[in-house]
Design an enzyme around this catalytic site. Structure first.
Site, PDB file in Angstrom:
ATOM      1  N   ARG A 193       5.461  38.245  29.080  1.00  0.00           N
ATOM      2  CA  ARG A 193       6.853  37.933  29.436  1.00  0.00           C
ATOM      3  C   ARG A 193       7.352  38.846  30.547  1.00  0.00           C
ATOM      4  O   ARG A 193       8.218  38.468  31.320  1.00  0.00           O
ATOM      5  CB  ARG A 193       7.770  38.107  28.215  1.00  0.00           C
ATOM      6  CG  ARG A 193       7.553  37.038  27.177  1.00  0.00           C
ATOM      7  CD  ARG A 193       8.571  37.154  26.086  1.00  0.00           C
ATOM      8  NE  ARG A 193       9.925  36.991  26.633  1.00  0.00           N
ATOM      9  CZ  ARG A 193      11.016  36.961  25.902  1.00  0.00           C
ATOM     10  NH1 ARG A 193      10.929  37.091  24.592  1.00  0.00           N
ATOM     11  NH2 ARG A 193      12.203  36.812  26.454  1.00  0.00           N
ATOM     12  N   CYS A 239      17.258  39.193  17.512  1.00  0.00           N
ATOM     13  CA  CYS A 239      15.882  39.247  17.990  1.00  0.00           C
ATOM     14  C   CYS A 239      15.262  40.521  17.448  1.00  0.00           C
ATOM     15  O   CYS A 239      15.911  41.272  16.725  1.00  0.00           O
ATOM     16  CB  CYS A 239      15.811  39.184  19.503  1.00  0.00           C
ATOM     17  SG  CYS A 239      16.373  40.669  20.293  1.00  0.00           S
ATOM     18  N   LYS A 250      11.936  42.041  36.840  1.00  0.00           N
ATOM     19  CA  LYS A 250      12.237  40.884  35.988  1.00  0.00           C
ATOM     20  C   LYS A 250      13.738  40.821  35.660  1.00  0.00           C
ATOM     21  O   LYS A 250      14.354  39.769  35.758  1.00  0.00           O
ATOM     22  CB  LYS A 250      11.425  41.005  34.685  1.00  0.00           C
ATOM     23  CG  LYS A 250      11.917  40.086  33.570  1.00  0.00           C
ATOM     24  CD  LYS A 250      11.140  40.272  32.275  1.00  0.00           C
ATOM     25  CE  LYS A 250      11.586  41.418  31.406  1.00  0.00           C
ATOM     26  NZ  LYS A 250      12.689  41.137  30.468  1.00  0.00           N
ATOM     27  N   ASN A 251      14.306  41.968  35.263  1.00  0.00           N
ATOM     28  CA  ASN A 251      15.692  41.941  34.790  1.00  0.00           C
ATOM     29  C   ASN A 251      16.728  41.860  35.913  1.00  0.00           C
ATOM     30  O   ASN A 251      17.914  41.686  35.657  1.00  0.00           O
ATOM     31  CB  ASN A 251      15.974  43.133  33.877  1.00  0.00           C
ATOM     32  CG  ASN A 251      15.275  42.970  32.536  1.00  0.00           C
ATOM     33  OD1 ASN A 251      14.767  41.890  32.222  1.00  0.00           O
ATOM     34  ND2 ASN A 251      15.243  44.029  31.742  1.00  0.00           N
TER      35      ASN A 251
HETATM   36  C1  EPZ Z   1      19.573  43.866  29.193  1.00  0.00           C
HETATM   37  O1  EPZ Z   1      19.826  43.178  27.974  1.00  0.00           O
HETATM   38  C2  EPZ Z   1      18.086  43.774  29.451  1.00  0.00           C
HETATM   39  N1  EPZ Z   1      17.714  42.375  29.564  1.00  0.00           N
HETATM   40  C3  EPZ Z   1      17.317  44.467  28.336  1.00  0.00           C
HETATM   41  O2  EPZ Z   1      15.931  44.453  28.663  1.00  0.00           O
HETATM   42  C4  EPZ Z   1      17.788  45.918  28.243  1.00  0.00           C
HETATM   43  O3  EPZ Z   1      17.150  46.547  27.162  1.00  0.00           O
HETATM   44  C5  EPZ Z   1      19.311  45.976  28.058  1.00  0.00           C
HETATM   45  O4  EPZ Z   1      19.962  45.232  29.118  1.00  0.00           O
HETATM   46  C6  EPZ Z   1      19.870  47.377  28.063  1.00  0.00           C
HETATM   47  O5  EPZ Z   1      19.537  48.034  29.253  1.00  0.00           O
HETATM   48  C7  EPZ Z   1      17.869  41.742  30.728  1.00  0.00           C
HETATM   49  O6  EPZ Z   1      18.344  42.287  31.700  1.00  0.00           O
HETATM   50  C8  EPZ Z   1      17.435  40.325  30.778  1.00  0.00           C
HETATM   51  P1  EPZ Z   1      23.326  44.717  26.903  1.00  0.00           P
HETATM   52  P2  EPZ Z   1      21.304  42.788  27.559  1.00  0.00           P
HETATM   53  O7  EPZ Z   1      24.281  43.590  26.925  1.00  0.00           O
HETATM   54  O8  EPZ Z   1      22.066  42.413  28.764  1.00  0.00           O
HETATM   55  C9  EPZ Z   1      25.349  45.143  22.546  1.00  0.00           C
HETATM   56  C10 EPZ Z   1      13.598  44.175  28.259  1.00  0.00           C
HETATM   57  O9  EPZ Z   1      12.765  44.736  27.488  1.00  0.00           O
HETATM   58  N2  EPZ Z   1      26.164  43.978  22.922  1.00  0.00           N
HETATM   59  O10 EPZ Z   1      23.511  45.806  27.896  1.00  0.00           O
HETATM   60  O11 EPZ Z   1      21.208  41.798  26.462  1.00  0.00           O
HETATM   61  C11 EPZ Z   1      23.874  44.813  22.424  1.00  0.00           C
HETATM   62  O12 EPZ Z   1      23.561  44.274  21.157  1.00  0.00           O
HETATM   63  C12 EPZ Z   1      14.996  43.805  27.777  1.00  0.00           C
HETATM   64  O13 EPZ Z   1      13.318  43.844  29.424  1.00  0.00           O
HETATM   65  C13 EPZ Z   1      27.179  43.567  22.065  1.00  0.00           C
HETATM   66  O14 EPZ Z   1      27.396  44.131  20.996  1.00  0.00           O
HETATM   67  O15 EPZ Z   1      21.819  44.177  26.988  1.00  0.00           O
HETATM   68  C14 EPZ Z   1      23.250  46.161  22.680  1.00  0.00           C
HETATM   69  O16 EPZ Z   1      23.284  46.919  21.504  1.00  0.00           O
HETATM   70  C15 EPZ Z   1      15.196  43.952  26.313  1.00  0.00           C
HETATM   71  N3  EPZ Z   1      27.954  42.499  22.440  1.00  0.00           N
HETATM   72  C16 EPZ Z   1      24.168  46.784  23.724  1.00  0.00           C
HETATM   73  O17 EPZ Z   1      25.413  46.077  23.594  1.00  0.00           O
HETATM   74  C17 EPZ Z   1      27.771  41.843  23.634  1.00  0.00           C
HETATM   75  O18 EPZ Z   1      28.514  40.892  23.931  1.00  0.00           O
HETATM   76  C18 EPZ Z   1      23.691  46.667  25.183  1.00  0.00           C
HETATM   77  O19 EPZ Z   1      23.316  45.324  25.443  1.00  0.00           O
HETATM   78  C19 EPZ Z   1      26.741  42.278  24.495  1.00  0.00           C
HETATM   79  C20 EPZ Z   1      25.950  43.355  24.113  1.00  0.00           C
END
Ligand code: EPZ
Length: 421
Positions: free
Chosen positions: A401, A119, A22-23
């Site tokens: 989902r 979220c 999915k991701n």
């Molecule tokens: C991806 O989310 C995945 N989603 C998530 O999977 C996964 O948990 C996550 O990566 C970490 O591996 C998809 O691929 C669609 P990040 P993403 O940007 O890209 C912070 C699931 O269950 N951050 O790597 O949103 C953020 O809040 C889902 O399938 C900022 O602060 O994750 C987090 O604490 C849930 N500012 C950390 O970084 C930003 O601009 C990592 O987030 C971006 C992120």
């Protein structure tokens, strides 16, 4: 509203086919916006998030045509894309919608994307995506709940250093940089296999990207991308989830299409917990050797560390393992919602800040439970499979989902599980 009913206590035996990731599929779908030529994708998982992303692309004017009759292949045509606004109603339901930002801005010079809210697993800002796009010359305003991004002419290549690893940020910027003017270096890039799959697809479309699979991606922008066909990689989180299902029930399951390669941290942790793991030409076989599982300490980290998307599932396993496990969540600040529900099933868990101490109990007992995100929900299904008696998991739409036909895949291996209205 649908619920999943499980009567626990059956050891799983058989084979489970692992679907496309999915991701990986979510960002790769948005890559269709980058090109006027068609992009054909195969091995898409049949899950709600993929349908939602395809619907968003259709709203933006992308032609979407099913290929074959299994629903897993689609031909996307970006030639007709014209709309550049991703509305609140879609983005609030699926945060990955923000991945249209980079492609829209790079191709059309403008994008209006609803700012995703917080979220269930944390505040999840997109500040790093926006700062990087600004460094590439975008003017960004936040107004009326929307990210309003514009650039005159093309985005400009830049040296981006992400202060923290961000999967979505890396994906948005690598897509934007593919059509930018000049070279973009993305330092501290996410190395998740899903990012690598996106980069492979972009290269197939004609993008010039070096450093694939490393933390430094060098992208030389091109004027236009072409036609491509791409097969989505198997889902390492679905793989890990069913691997835990096999171990937690004392079963023996072949995870067809799965590979050890993308999932080393998860399989190592399972091995330490006492599961037997063998790679075969068909996939990965997971069995519980004998006796109780053993607790393991783990800490979530960016890839190749232990994935946050497997933390809840391991907590279910640790709940019935022998001894204590310390599970530390370092990626998201609020990803322990499954704890209170596992406790309702008899688990002994104490949370101290970002760490949970899980003291294994001999058995869990079934209970009505619910969770507020995908992985927390599936951890309750896993706990239910191992528990004594009946577990009813509410809010099944979270599971839908990201897990395709979960109850059918588990039932085919002997689990007593069904969907009830
Ligand atoms: C991806 O989310 C995945 N989603 C998530 O999977 C996964 O948990 C996550 O990566 C970490 O591996 C998809 O691929 C669609 P990040 P993403 O940007 O890209 C912070 C699931 O269950 N951050 O790597 O949103 C953020 O809040 C889902 O399938 C900022 O602060 O994750 C987090 O604490 C849930 N500012 C950390 O970084 C930003 O601009 C990592 O987030 C971006 C992120």
């Amino acid at each position: 509203m649908d619920r999943i009913r499980i009567v626990g206590g059956t050891a799983l035996a058989g084979e489970i086919a692992i679907g496309g990731a999915k991701n990986a599929a979510l960002p790769i779908l948005t890559a269709a916006l980058l090109s006027e030529q068609p992009l054909t994708l195969n091995n898409l998982p049949l899950v709600a998030d993929i349908k939602a992303m395809t619907a968003l692309l259709a709203e933006l004017g992308v032609g979407v045509e099913a290929v074959g009759d299994d629903g897993r292949s689609v031909r996307l045509s970006g030639a007709s894309a014209a709309e550049t606004t991703a509305p609140y109603d879609i983005v609030r339901k699926m945060r990955a919608s923000v991945l249209v930002l980079g492609p829209l801005l790079a191709r059309f010079g403008k994008a209006r994307v609803s700012l995703p809210g917080g979220c269930a697993i944390g505040t999840r800002p997109v500040d790093m995506h926006l700062a990087a796009l600004q460094e590439m010359g975008a003017r960004i305003e936040l107004k009326e709940g929307y990210i309003d991004a514009r650039v005159d002419g093309r985005l400009k290549g830049a040296h981006i250093l992400f202060p923290n690893v961000t999967v979505g940020g890396t994906e948005n910027i690598v897509m934007a940089a593919s059509l930018a003017d000049g070279e973009t270096v993305i330092a501290n890039a996410a190395r998740e296999p899903e990012v690598t799959d996106l980069v492979k697809c972009l290269i197939g479309m004609g993008a010039k990207i070096d450093g694939i699979g490393t933390d430094t991606l060098r992208v030389t922008g091109v004027e236009a991308l072409g036609e491509a066909e791409h097969d989505i990689i198997p889902d390492r989180i679905e793989t890990g989830t069913y691997a835990v299902a096999a171990a937690i029930t004392g079963g023996d399951v072949l995870l067809a299409n799965a590979r050890l390669a993308n999932n080393e941290a998860v399989f190592r942790a399972l091995g330490r917990a006492g599961a037997g793991i063998t790679e075969t030409p068909k996939g990965v076989r997971v069995e519980r050797r004998n006796g109780r599982l053993t607790g393991v300490d783990l800490m979530t980290e960016p890839y190749p560390g232990f994935p946050t998307d497997m933390q809840a599932q391991f907590m279910a396993l640790a709940s019935i393992a022998e001894g204590a496990s310390m599970i530390t969540e370092q990626i998201f600040e609020n990803r322990f919602m499954h704890v209170s529900e596992l406790i309702r099933m008899g688990a002994n868990i104490n949370v101290h800040g970002a760490s949970a101490i899980v003291r294994g109990v001999p058995r869990l007992s079934g209970a009505p439970v619910m969770a507020t995100d995908l992985r927390a929900s599936v951890s309750l299904v896993l706990a239910g499979l191992a528990a004594e008696g009946e577990t009813l998991v509410n809010r099944v739409y979270h599971l839908d989902r990201g897990y395709e036909r979960i109850e059918q895949k588990l039932a085919a291996c002997g689990a007593k599980i069904d969907r009830v209205g």
